[in-house]
Design an enzyme around this catalytic site. Structure first.
Site, PDB file in Angstrom:
ATOM      1  N   ASN A 142      -9.830  -7.262 -11.101  1.00 49.93           N
ATOM      2  CA  ASN A 142      -9.580  -8.382 -12.016  1.00 49.93           C
ATOM      3  C   ASN A 142      -9.221  -9.613 -11.198  1.00 49.93           C
ATOM      4  OD1 ASN A 142      -8.721 -10.241 -13.941  1.00 49.93           O
ATOM      5  ND2 ASN A 142      -7.753  -8.686 -15.229  1.00 49.93           N
ATOM      6  N   ASP A 143     -10.233 -10.400 -10.865  1.00 49.03           N
ATOM      7  CA  ASP A 143     -10.005 -11.591 -10.042  1.00 49.03           C
ATOM      8  C   ASP A 143      -9.229 -12.672 -10.778  1.00 49.03           C
ATOM      9  OD1 ASP A 143     -11.305 -10.532  -7.847  1.00 49.03           O
ATOM     10  OD2 ASP A 143     -13.261 -11.326  -8.414  1.00 49.03           O
ATOM     11  N   ASP A 188      -5.990  -1.219 -16.379  1.00 43.91           N
ATOM     12  CA  ASP A 188      -6.010  -0.628 -15.035  1.00 43.91           C
ATOM     13  C   ASP A 188      -5.346  -1.594 -14.064  1.00 43.91           C
ATOM     14  OD1 ASP A 188      -6.536   0.794 -12.762  1.00 43.91           O
ATOM     15  OD2 ASP A 188      -8.703   0.439 -12.763  1.00 43.91           O
ATOM     16  N   GLU A 207      -2.452   6.333 -17.038  1.00 39.62           N
ATOM     17  CA  GLU A 207      -1.923   6.108 -15.688  1.00 39.62           C
ATOM     18  C   GLU A 207      -0.597   6.838 -15.517  1.00 39.62           C
ATOM     19  OE1 GLU A 207      -1.656   4.435 -11.777  1.00 39.62           O
ATOM     20  OE2 GLU A 207      -3.338   4.245 -13.171  1.00 39.62           O
ATOM     21  N   SER A 262     -12.804  -2.378  17.461  1.00 38.20           N
ATOM     22  CA  SER A 262     -14.140  -2.005  16.996  1.00 38.20           C
ATOM     23  C   SER A 262     -14.282  -0.515  16.742  1.00 38.20           C
ATOM     24  CB  SER A 262     -15.200  -2.459  18.009  1.00 38.20           C
ATOM     25  OG  SER A 262     -14.934  -1.927  19.299  1.00 38.20           O
TER      26      SER A 262
END
Length: 374
Positions: free
Chosen positions: A12-13, A33, A51, A69
């Protein structure tokens, strides 16, 4: 440019209080959520959120990696340089690989989440934690950076996101396999500076990790095994790795000239320097510092142990190494490192992992793949 390959998807941005690893639901009356693990809704019989029912009494823990790396799983596809494998689609992945810095964190030993890959099995500490408790879904962060030395981690660690008040604890892996010595004689990181860098990172972890977290430190590898095992093997370009390493030195493009060289003295000096840095890890462990929000452990990096075991079973060193640069661990090797790490954690530090969630099957039945990863 780093997206869900590197850290769990934010579902959810539009709400900064919803993200993977969130412990506290900022809207206590909502069954949304709130931690992006794909579990939502309310049980009509009890009026409790799923939940709470499926995850509430379980031990939750996310995973993070701070390193280089190796931790990010660097790989140049061998077909890029193998004439027999060239076709019209060979370079279709170049742009995506560039965006991800030619790293495969989604297939790495620490934070890999893919079910399979074309280059080998995908097993990781994250996947083992998720299998143990499906409520841990998407709670991973990989902040490995190609070429990172201990000095670089001072800025790299700033990209770690965790809230001590509202989030679940983390298992934080710190690995710096070789860049502090790879440049060879004259370019080694000073052991005392290395120790201070590690201590500074531990102090920072205490400022950001939630209570009940854990930090697992891995030492530098004895990289002399690379030349010892590979120098007479054939590179994808058709030359021996000894010749290939010499060519890279001429181009000033060798990823680790201290070890990837025919100069015996250089390799030994580089190994000695690496072991001197590992001695600083052991000093830190012996000094017994305590931190408010995490405990910690140290292991020697198991590459040589895993390689020797593989060869003893009839395998070849080239089965486990990234073919193009002859330096990094390939997909199979990453899976074996994850297996080794999980086994050691189960044997030595089982309390770090939490109990198996008895509701895992119910979660799969109700929520399937829990929204996946993309």
């Amino acid at each position: 440019m780093r997206g869900t390959y590197w850290r769990g998807k934010d579902c959810n941005d539009n709400n900064a209080q919803i993200y993977p690893g969130r412990r506290i639901n900022s809207d206590s009356g909502s069954d949304e959520d709130h931690d992006c693990n794909g579990i939502y809704g309310t049980d009509p019989e009890t009026n409790r959120t799923w939940e709470d029912i499926l995850c509430g009494n379980t031990t939750r823990i996310g995973i993070g990696l701070l390193g280089d790396s190796v931790g990010a799983h660097f790989e140049i596809p061998p077909e890029y340089l193998t004439a027999s494998k060239l076709n019209l689609t060979t370079y279709n992945s170049v742009l995506a690989n560039l965006f991800n810095e030619f790293d495969l964190p989604h297939q790495s030993a620490a934070t890999g989440f893919m079910n399979t890959s074309s280059s080998g099995p995908v097993r990781s500490i994250y996947k083992y934690l998720r299998d143990r408790n499906r409520c841990n879904h998407r709670d991973y962060q990989n902040i490995g950076v190609n070429g990172a030395k201990v000095s670089d981690t001072a800025s790299n660690v700033q990209t770690l996101r965790r809230n001590q008040t509202t989030d679940h604890p983390m298992l934080m892996i710190m690995e710096l396999v070789g860049n502090d010595v790879c440049s060879g004689p004259g370019g080694f990181t000073d052991p005392n500076a290395f120790k201070q860098g590690v201590l500074d990172r531990l102090n920072y972890f205490d400022e950001i990790l939630p209570p009940g977290s854990h930090v697992l430190m891995f030492g530098l590898v004895n990289g002399s095994f690379l030349y010892n095992h590979l120098h007479n093997e054939t590179h994808p370009l058709g030359v021996t790795y000894k010749e290939f390493y010499s060519y890279l030195n001429c181009l000033d493009a060798n990823p680790c000239p201290g070890w990837l060289t025919s100069d015996d003295n250089s390799r030994q000096m580089t190994t000695d320097a690496a072991m001197a840095l590992n001695a600083k890890y052991r000093e830190i462990m012996a000094e017994g510092r305590t931190y408010k929000n995490f405990d910690y452990a140290y292991y020697e990096f198991p590459v040589v142990e895993i390689m020797d075991s593989w060869i003893a079973k009839g395998g070849k060193a080239t089965d486990l190494m990234e073919g193009v640069d002859g330096f990094h661990s390939n997909q199979l090797f990453n899976a074996l490192i994850a297996d080794w790490g999980w086994k050691r954690l189960q044997e030595d530090l089982p309390h770090w992992l939490g109990e198996t969630n008895p509701n895992n099957d119910k979660i799969i039945e109700m929520f399937g793949d829990q929204g996946g990863y993309f």
